[in-house]
Design a protein around this motif. Structure first.
Motif, PDB file in Angstrom:
ATOM      1  N   SER A 152       0.801  -1.125  -0.058  1.00  0.00           N
ATOM      2  CA  SER A 152      -0.028  -0.033   0.026  1.00  0.00           C
ATOM      3  C   SER A 152       0.845   1.401  -0.142  1.00  0.00           C
ATOM      4  O   SER A 152       1.832   1.290   0.908  1.00  0.00           O
ATOM      5  N   ILE A 153       0.518   2.216  -0.666  1.00  0.00           N
ATOM      6  CA  ILE A 153       1.145   3.649  -0.900  1.00  0.00           C
ATOM      7  C   ILE A 153       0.304   4.438  -0.233  1.00  0.00           C
ATOM      8  O   ILE A 153      -0.671   4.835  -0.563  1.00  0.00           O
ATOM      9  N   PRO A 154       0.937   4.937   1.143  1.00  0.00           N
ATOM     10  CA  PRO A 154       0.243   5.675   2.286  1.00  0.00           C
ATOM     11  C   PRO A 154       0.184   7.138   1.660  1.00  0.00           C
ATOM     12  O   PRO A 154       1.019   7.559   1.027  1.00  0.00           O
ATOM     13  N   ALA A 155      -0.918   7.802   2.108  1.00  0.00           N
ATOM     14  CA  ALA A 155      -0.880   9.462   2.242  1.00  0.00           C
ATOM     15  C   ALA A 155       0.161   9.916   3.085  1.00  0.00           C
ATOM     16  O   ALA A 155       0.725   9.215   3.943  1.00  0.00           O
ATOM     17  N   TRP A 156       0.928  11.143   2.645  1.00  0.00           N
ATOM     18  CA  TRP A 156       1.771  11.717   3.563  1.00  0.00           C
ATOM     19  C   TRP A 156       1.164  12.277   4.766  1.00  0.00           C
ATOM     20  O   TRP A 156       0.096  12.528   4.929  1.00  0.00           O
ATOM     21  N   SER A 157       2.193  11.938   5.861  1.00  0.00           N
ATOM     22  CA  SER A 157       1.889  12.541   7.149  1.00  0.00           C
ATOM     23  C   SER A 157       2.805  13.877   7.278  1.00  0.00           C
ATOM     24  O   SER A 157       3.754  14.166   6.482  1.00  0.00           O
ATOM     25  N   ALA A 158       2.197  14.921   7.939  1.00  0.00           N
ATOM     26  CA  ALA A 158       3.008  16.261   8.088  1.00  0.00           C
ATOM     27  C   ALA A 158       4.268  15.984   9.129  1.00  0.00           C
ATOM     28  O   ALA A 158       4.287  16.355  10.195  1.00  0.00           O
ATOM     29  N   ASN A 159       5.428  15.260   8.435  1.00  0.00           N
ATOM     30  CA  ASN A 159       6.460  14.884   9.302  1.00  0.00           C
ATOM     31  C   ASN A 159       7.870  15.191   8.549  1.00  0.00           C
ATOM     32  O   ASN A 159       7.717  15.899   7.389  1.00  0.00           O
ATOM     33  N   ALA A 160       8.847  14.644   9.096  1.00  0.00           N
ATOM     34  CA  ALA A 160      10.167  14.844   8.595  1.00  0.00           C
ATOM     35  C   ALA A 160      10.370  14.222   7.117  1.00  0.00           C
ATOM     36  O   ALA A 160      10.689  14.827   6.228  1.00  0.00           O
ATOM     37  N   ASP A 161       9.480  13.182   6.698  1.00  0.00           N
ATOM     38  CA  ASP A 161       9.346  12.604   5.418  1.00  0.00           C
ATOM     39  C   ASP A 161       9.053  13.398   4.592  1.00  0.00           C
ATOM     40  O   ASP A 161       9.529  13.672   3.112  1.00  0.00           O
ATOM     41  N   LEU A 162       7.890  14.204   4.719  1.00  0.00           N
ATOM     42  CA  LEU A 162       7.262  14.995   3.902  1.00  0.00           C
ATOM     43  C   LEU A 162       8.065  16.271   3.794  1.00  0.00           C
ATOM     44  O   LEU A 162       8.306  16.849   2.619  1.00  0.00           O
ATOM     45  N   GLN A 163       8.770  16.800   4.639  1.00  0.00           N
ATOM     46  CA  GLN A 163       9.929  17.788   4.737  1.00  0.00           C
ATOM     47  C   GLN A 163      10.989  17.500   3.722  1.00  0.00           C
ATOM     48  O   GLN A 163      11.317  18.361   2.810  1.00  0.00           O
ATOM     49  N   ARG A 164      11.285  16.334   3.589  1.00  0.00           N
ATOM     50  CA  ARG A 164      12.612  16.035   2.858  1.00  0.00           C
ATOM     51  C   ARG A 164      11.911  15.865   1.428  1.00  0.00           C
ATOM     52  O   ARG A 164      12.684  16.509   0.271  1.00  0.00           O
ATOM     53  N   PHE A 165      10.934  15.531   1.433  1.00  0.00           N
ATOM     54  CA  PHE A 165       9.999  15.576  -0.262  1.00  0.00           C
ATOM     55  C   PHE A 165      10.115  16.851  -0.628  1.00  0.00           C
ATOM     56  O   PHE A 165      10.423  16.968  -1.868  1.00  0.00           O
ATOM     57  N   LEU A 166       9.584  17.713   0.211  1.00  0.00           N
ATOM     58  CA  LEU A 166       9.100  19.004  -0.160  1.00  0.00           C
ATOM     59  C   LEU A 166      10.628  19.568  -0.744  1.00  0.00           C
ATOM     60  O   LEU A 166      10.544  20.334  -1.544  1.00  0.00           O
ATOM     61  N   LYS A 167      11.507  19.602   0.323  1.00  0.00           N
ATOM     62  CA  LYS A 167      13.107  20.163  -0.251  1.00  0.00           C
ATOM     63  C   LYS A 167      13.493  19.547  -1.436  1.00  0.00           C
ATOM     64  O   LYS A 167      13.808  20.432  -2.365  1.00  0.00           O
TER      65      LYS A 167
END
Length: 297
Positions: A205-220
């Motif tokens: 399963s590909i989950p939705a993002w949580s507002a965490n460090a993983d998402l911050q790295r993706f946005l960077k």
């Protein structure tokens, strides 16, 4: 001269092009590494390397619509599935990717035959289309079959759904290749039609993002491919939280939102994505119960 250190090195030359060229640059999708995507890629590469055996392992990839499933599959195919010509003049097609849009074996086989650009009669008996498809897959030394949009199989009667699942199982058995099915979570209903289906597939399963460090790295990483003259710092706690709220953590919504904002930032001359611009384009998040995104002009 500006160094544009916030832009990935391989794309910095774009910064010296015209506004129109930079906006056009935004229209082309570029792969950005992220944890879930990389793990799925690793699983697919591992499957492709599996030695042939009577019962091959299979994968069922699920996630909400627009979550990035197909993007990961396309990245995998670009790296491992490109056709090539062997020294003995065999045109090898390591991976065949098709979509199905209804629970119909004829649709499955015509989709495969179209991938080979081979003449065929789409209204021919299924047995003939099956024989033709199997011959081409063997001839091309295909080592993996990927079938997308499999949730559409649920649109058929119980017998049609069973027929399609049996057809897919047969392809994996006869060709001794891994089968990868891709769809929304509703597609998992197909695995409960018969206990043997569930036993043949590992579900990922590909989950939705949580507002965490993983998402911050993706946005960077995502910011590094947006050709804006000024850094936006999308990975800041404030903007990460806002982007997550607007997008619902959906990868496709995030990409749509940021590309839209980047285009507007270039057109208006601000060259930065800030809170005000993000809030202006928050229509990207669906607020309607039917899931439709509606932009009010």
């Amino acid at each position: 001269m500006t160094d544009y250190v916030h832009i990935a090195p391989q794309f910095r030359d774009v910064m010296f092009k015209s506004d129109c060229d930079r906006i056009e640059f935004l229209d082309y999708a570029r792969w950005i590494d992220y944890r879930a995507g990389k793990e799925l890629l690793d699983l697919l590469h591992g499957l492709l390397r599996k030695p042939e055996r009577p019962r091959m392992p299979n994968l069922f990839v699920v996630g909400e619509s627009n979550c990035g499933k197909t993007t990961v599959i396309e990245q995998f195919i670009s790296k491992a599935g490109s056709p090539y010509l062997t020294d003995d003049a065999v045109n090898v097609r390591p991976v065949i990717y098709v979509e199905v849009h209804k629970p119909d074996e004829r649709e499955l086989y015509t989709a495969i035959l179209r991938k080979f650009f081979t003449p065929h009669n789409p209204v021919a008996p299924v047995a003939k289309l099956r024989h033709q498809a199997l011959h081409l897959l063997r001839e091309a030394r295909t080592r993996m079959l990927i079938v997308d949009e499999v949730q559409t199989i649920n649109n058929g009667s119980p017998s049609k759904r069973m027929d399609m699942m049996n057809e897919l199982k047969m392809l994996s058995n006869v060709l001794r290749i891994p089968l990868v099915l891709v769809g929304t979570r509703t597609a998992l209903q197909l695995l409960v039609l018969d206990a043997q289906y569930a036993s043949r597939f590992d579900v990922v399963s590909i989950p939705a993002w949580s507002a965490n460090a993983d998402l911050q790295r993706f946005l960077k990483s995502f910011e590094s491919v947006l050709p804006l003259k000024n850094p936006s710092k999308l990975y800041s706690a404030e903007l990460t939280t806002l982007i997550h709220a607007i997008s619902g953590g959906n990868t496709g919504n995030i990409e749509t939102l940021l590309r839209l904002c980047a285009k507007e930032a270039i057109e208006k001359g601000s060259e930065v994505i800030d809170r005000k611009l993000l809030e202006k384009n928050q229509w990207v998040r669906s607020t309607r119960t039917d899931g439709v995104r509606e932009r009010i002009l």
